[in-house]
Design a protein around this motif. Structure first.
Motif, short mmCIF file in Angstrom:
data_model
loop_
_atom_site.label_atom_id
_atom_site.label_comp_id
_atom_site.label_asym_id
_atom_site.label_seq_id
_atom_site.Cartn_x
_atom_site.Cartn_y
_atom_site.Cartn_z
N THR A 30 0.82 -1.21 0.00
CA THR A 30 0.00 0.00 0.00
C THR A 30 0.86 1.26 0.00
OG1 THR A 30 -1.87 -1.13 1.01
CG2 THR A 30 -1.82 1.26 1.23
N GLY A 31 1.94 1.27 0.74
CA GLY A 31 2.84 2.43 0.74
C GLY A 31 3.41 2.69 -0.65
N ASN A 32 3.77 1.62 -1.36
CA ASN A 32 4.26 1.77 -2.73
C ASN A 32 3.16 2.28 -3.65
OD1 ASN A 32 6.87 0.89 -2.13
ND2 ASN A 32 6.31 -1.26 -2.43
N LEU A 33 1.92 1.84 -3.41
CA LEU A 33 0.79 2.33 -4.20
C LEU A 33 0.62 3.83 -3.97
CD1 LEU A 33 -1.64 2.08 -6.06
CD2 LEU A 33 -2.95 1.17 -4.10
N VAL A 34 0.69 4.27 -2.73
CA VAL A 34 0.57 5.71 -2.43
C VAL A 34 1.67 6.48 -3.16
CG1 VAL A 34 0.77 7.46 -0.61
CG2 VAL A 34 -0.66 5.43 -0.25
N ARG A 35 2.90 5.98 -3.12
CA ARG A 35 4.01 6.66 -3.82
C ARG A 35 3.78 6.68 -5.33
NH1 ARG A 35 6.28 4.66 0.69
NH2 ARG A 35 6.79 2.58 -0.06
N THR A 36 3.21 5.61 -5.88
CA THR A 36 2.91 5.59 -7.32
C THR A 36 1.84 6.62 -7.65
OG1 THR A 36 3.51 3.26 -7.49
CG2 THR A 36 2.07 4.14 -9.22
N ILE A 37 0.81 6.71 -6.80
CA ILE A 37 -0.25 7.71 -7.00
C ILE A 37 0.37 9.11 -6.97
CG2 ILE A 37 -2.28 8.75 -5.89
CD1 ILE A 37 -3.02 5.78 -5.08
N GLU A 38 1.25 9.35 -6.00
CA GLU A 38 1.90 10.66 -5.90
C GLU A 38 2.78 10.92 -7.13
OE1 GLU A 38 2.05 11.21 -1.06
OE2 GLU A 38 3.70 10.12 -2.04
N HIS A 78 -6.47 0.30 3.87
CA HIS A 78 -5.75 -0.22 2.70
C HIS A 78 -6.71 -0.37 1.52
CE1 HIS A 78 -1.73 -1.50 4.42
NE2 HIS A 78 -2.39 -1.10 5.49
N ASP A 79 -7.90 -0.88 1.80
CA ASP A 79 -8.94 -1.03 0.78
C ASP A 79 -9.30 0.32 0.17
OD1 ASP A 79 -11.20 -2.97 -0.27
OD2 ASP A 79 -12.25 -1.16 0.39
N THR A 80 -9.39 1.34 1.01
CA THR A 80 -9.74 2.69 0.53
C THR A 80 -8.67 3.23 -0.42
OG1 THR A 80 -11.01 3.14 2.53
CG2 THR A 80 -10.26 5.05 1.27
N VAL A 81 -7.41 2.99 -0.13
CA VAL A 81 -6.35 3.44 -1.04
C VAL A 81 -6.49 2.73 -2.39
CG1 VAL A 81 -3.84 3.50 -1.45
CG2 VAL A 81 -4.76 4.05 0.83
N ARG A 82 -6.76 1.41 -2.37
CA ARG A 82 -6.95 0.69 -3.64
C ARG A 82 -8.18 1.20 -4.37
NH1 ARG A 82 -5.64 -3.49 -0.10
NH2 ARG A 82 -7.77 -4.29 -0.12
N HIS A 83 -9.28 1.45 -3.64
CA HIS A 83 -10.53 1.94 -4.24
C HIS A 83 -10.31 3.30 -4.90
CE1 HIS A 83 -15.02 2.54 -4.23
NE2 HIS A 83 -14.62 3.81 -4.26
N MET A 152 -1.22 -0.70 -8.96
CA MET A 152 -0.06 0.06 -9.46
C MET A 152 0.19 -0.26 -10.94
SD MET A 152 2.87 0.15 -6.49
CE MET A 152 2.72 -1.54 -5.94
N THR A 153 0.07 -1.53 -11.31
CA THR A 153 0.25 -1.92 -12.71
C THR A 153 -0.76 -1.21 -13.60
OG1 THR A 153 1.18 -4.07 -12.13
CG2 THR A 153 0.22 -3.86 -14.34
N ALA A 154 -2.01 -1.16 -13.16
CA ALA A 154 -3.05 -0.47 -13.94
C ALA A 154 -2.75 1.03 -14.01
CB ALA A 154 -4.43 -0.73 -13.33
N LEU A 155 -2.32 1.63 -12.91
CA LEU A 155 -1.96 3.05 -12.92
C LEU A 155 -0.84 3.31 -13.92
CD1 LEU A 155 -2.05 3.86 -9.10
CD2 LEU A 155 -3.33 5.09 -10.87
N ASN A 156 0.17 2.46 -13.90
CA ASN A 156 1.30 2.65 -14.81
C ASN A 156 0.90 2.38 -16.26
OD1 ASN A 156 3.20 3.54 -12.91
ND2 ASN A 156 3.60 1.45 -12.27
#
Length: 159
Positions: A30-38, A78-83, A152-156
């Motif tokens: 989740t931390g890596n997902l937040v960094r990817t979003i940023e 964690h679910d909220t960050v993914r959502h 993260m893969t979908a974001l990228n």
């Protein structure tokens, strides 16, 4: 269209693998997902929210809010960050508007109905305006069945 086919194939592979996952979970990425979003230009903040809200997005200011009324280490956080991260994917795919990533109705219906309990589908359809229901159902399903790495893969892929 030919340029989008590899991206769509990659996303469908992510979704197909994700169906094997289980509901809200604490995800070590989740931390890596937040960094990817940023890294995509979004600000992620913790803020007070109404009791029935876990998070929200402002696409104009590119701001994701995670509500600080719950335990930030909880599965729900964690679910909220993914959502909310999935909403960014939806926005990137359409160039700013929110629309489901799964554009084919049959694929969308199968993804949602195979992975969300009927009670959650009913909650979304009674809590959101009709024009928001599809994106909320898809984001809720993605958060439930996908890992942070898959989001993260979908974001990228799309952003």
């Amino acid at each position: 269209l030919m340029r989008l086919l590899p991206k769509l194939a990659a996303l469908l592979a992510v979704i197909n693998v994700g169906v094997l996952s289980v509901s809200a979970t604490v995800d070590p990425d989740t931390g890596n997902l937040v960094r990817t979003i940023e890294s995509k230009g979004y600000t992620v903040t913790l803020e007070p929210c109404p009791a029935n809200v876990e998070g929200w997005m402002n696409y104009v200011s590119k701001k994701m809010v995670i509500c600080n009324h719950s335990d930030l280490g909880s599965a729900d956080a964690h679910d909220t960050v993914r959502h909310e991260g999935w909403h960014i994917v939806q926005s990137c795919k359409t160039g700013g508007d929110l629309a489901p990533v799964l554009a084919k109705r049959d694929d969308f219906v199968h993804f949602v109905q195979s992975n969300l309990p009927q009670s959650m589908i009913q909650m979304v359809t009674t809590s959101y305006p009709t024009d928001k229901q599809a994106t909320e159902l898809e984001a809720s399903t993605a958060a439930r069945v996908m890992t942070a790495a898959q989001v993260m893969t979908a974001l990228n892929t799309y952003c």
